[in-house]
Design a protein around this motif. Structure first.
Motif, short mmCIF file in Angstrom:
data_model
loop_
_atom_site.label_atom_id
_atom_site.label_comp_id
_atom_site.label_asym_id
_atom_site.label_seq_id
_atom_site.Cartn_x
_atom_site.Cartn_y
_atom_site.Cartn_z
N VAL A 1 0.85 -1.18 0.00
CA VAL A 1 0.00 0.00 0.00
C VAL A 1 0.89 1.24 0.00
CG1 VAL A 1 -1.82 1.26 1.21
CG2 VAL A 1 -1.75 -1.25 1.34
N TYR A 2 0.67 2.10 -0.98
CA TYR A 2 1.36 3.40 -1.03
C TYR A 2 0.62 4.32 -0.08
CZ TYR A 2 2.65 8.01 -2.73
OH TYR A 2 3.07 9.31 -2.81
N VAL A 3 1.35 4.96 0.85
CA VAL A 3 0.72 5.83 1.84
C VAL A 3 1.24 7.24 1.70
CG1 VAL A 3 0.31 6.25 4.30
CG2 VAL A 3 0.48 3.88 3.45
N LYS A 4 0.30 8.16 1.63
CA LYS A 4 0.60 9.59 1.59
C LYS A 4 -0.04 10.20 2.84
CE LYS A 4 1.87 13.45 -0.46
NZ LYS A 4 3.20 13.91 -0.49
N PRO A 5 0.76 10.45 3.89
CA PRO A 5 0.18 11.03 5.12
C PRO A 5 -0.24 12.48 4.92
CG PRO A 5 2.43 10.20 5.48
CD PRO A 5 2.17 10.16 4.02
N ARG A 6 -1.31 12.86 5.62
CA ARG A 6 -1.79 14.24 5.58
C ARG A 6 -0.69 15.19 6.05
NH1 ARG A 6 -7.25 15.53 8.58
NH2 ARG A 6 -8.08 14.70 6.64
N LYS A 7 0.00 14.79 7.12
CA LYS A 7 1.15 15.56 7.58
C LYS A 7 2.33 14.60 7.72
CE LYS A 7 -0.34 15.34 12.36
NZ LYS A 7 -0.70 16.04 13.56
N PRO A 8 3.56 15.08 7.52
CA PRO A 8 4.71 14.18 7.59
C PRO A 8 4.79 13.43 8.92
CG PRO A 8 5.35 16.32 6.71
CD PRO A 8 3.93 16.46 7.21
N VAL A 9 5.32 12.23 8.84
CA VAL A 9 5.47 11.36 10.00
C VAL A 9 6.88 11.57 10.56
CG1 VAL A 9 5.53 8.95 10.74
CG2 VAL A 9 3.93 9.67 8.95
N PRO A 10 6.99 11.86 11.86
CA PRO A 10 8.33 12.02 12.43
C PRO A 10 9.11 10.70 12.36
CG PRO A 10 6.63 12.70 14.00
CD PRO A 10 5.94 12.06 12.84
N VAL A 11 10.38 10.80 12.05
CA VAL A 11 11.24 9.63 12.06
C VAL A 11 11.56 9.35 13.52
CG1 VAL A 11 13.52 8.74 11.46
CG2 VAL A 11 12.23 10.08 9.80
N GLY A 12 11.45 8.12 13.92
CA GLY A 12 11.74 7.76 15.30
C GLY A 12 11.88 6.27 15.43
N PRO A 13 12.31 5.82 16.59
CA PRO A 13 12.54 4.39 16.78
C PRO A 13 11.28 3.54 16.69
CG PRO A 13 12.76 5.58 18.85
CD PRO A 13 12.62 6.60 17.77
N ASP A 14 10.11 4.13 16.89
CA ASP A 14 8.88 3.35 16.86
C ASP A 14 8.25 3.27 15.48
OD1 ASP A 14 7.98 4.74 20.04
OD2 ASP A 14 8.95 2.83 19.60
N MET A 15 8.90 3.73 14.45
CA MET A 15 8.25 3.83 13.16
C MET A 15 8.48 2.64 12.23
SD MET A 15 6.45 6.33 13.85
CE MET A 15 5.55 6.36 12.32
N GLY A 16 9.05 1.57 12.70
CA GLY A 16 9.18 0.38 11.86
C GLY A 16 7.81 -0.23 11.59
N ALA A 17 7.02 -0.42 12.66
CA ALA A 17 5.66 -0.95 12.54
C ALA A 17 4.69 0.15 12.95
CB ALA A 17 5.50 -2.17 13.44
N VAL A 18 3.65 0.34 12.13
CA VAL A 18 2.73 1.45 12.36
C VAL A 18 1.28 1.03 12.14
CG1 VAL A 18 4.39 3.25 11.72
CG2 VAL A 18 2.94 2.25 9.96
N TRP A 19 0.38 1.83 12.70
CA TRP A 19 -1.03 1.81 12.37
C TRP A 19 -1.27 2.98 11.43
CZ3 TRP A 19 -4.49 -1.83 13.14
CH2 TRP A 19 -4.36 -2.72 14.21
N VAL A 20 -2.06 2.77 10.39
CA VAL A 20 -2.42 3.83 9.46
C VAL A 20 -3.94 3.92 9.43
CG1 VAL A 20 -2.35 4.61 7.07
CG2 VAL A 20 -0.36 3.48 8.06
#
Length: 190
Positions: free
Chosen positions: A138-157
């Motif tokens: 799935v190609y995801v285009k967030p409404r606002k940018p997602v901060p890079v951080g250690p918790d961003m490997g697995a996400v809820w969208v």
């Protein structure tokens, strides 16, 4: 080729923050069947038509008879790639407000934020050949940018899903989510 290598290294760096938590091929826990808020929670299995068999292409080929340098192996990879690029989608999903979990594979961003990414079903999907079928990316285009951080490997969208093919250096997507919210993954109920 250089662009693919750089993208793969970025992908590894993004996922590397959670390498101790996941093994290549790991999938996230199956979410609860109930909707979270006004979003319908779905899984990657919901993205495949019930009558589609992603392994059908492998039934035509005796993998044990092939060596890496065998021209038939390259031919087989081309067949797999073509079949998976054309993987069918589920039209009934288009326009739905959905919530789904997956692994983030950065496409666009910098060292502080991610502006576009792929959501994939298992850890390490972005570095394997072939990538998952298009109906599992799935190609995801967030409404606002997602901060890079250690918790961003697995996400809820959370967002609106549509049928929109996208070709990237890391894999082809059969769906697009215009994300209203992206948050670190936690199992439902936690």
């Amino acid at each position: 080729m250089k662009h693919v290598l750089i993208s793969t290294l970025i992908c590894l760096a993004t996922l590397g923050a959670h390498a101790e938590d996941y093994q290549v091929g790991d999938r996230l826990a199956k979410p609860a069947a109930e909707a979270a808020g006004s979003y319908k929670t779905i899984t990657f299995d919901d993205l495949m038509p019930l009558d589609w068999d992603p392994n059908a292409i492998f039934k035509e080929i005796d993998l044990s008879a092939l060596q890496d340098n065998d021209p038939r192996a390259a031919e087989m990879m081309d067949k797999i790639k073509q079949a998976w690029e054309q993987a069918p989608v589920v039209p009934a999903l288009s326009g739905q407000k959905i919530r789904m979990a997956g692994f983030l594979v950065r496409l666009e961003g910098d060292d502080k934020e991610i502006r576009e990414f792929l959501l994939v079903p298992y850890f390490g999907a972005c570095i394997h050949v072939p990538p998952p079928p298009a109906n599992q990316v799935v190609y995801v285009k967030p409404r606002k940018p997602v901060p890079v951080g250690p918790d961003m490997g697995a996400v809820w969208v959370n967002g609106i899903i549509s049928l929109a093919a996208a070709k990237t250096d890391l894999g082809d997507a059969g769906y697009r989510i215009d994300a209203i919210e992206v948050e670190p993954y936690r199992e439902e109920g936690q």
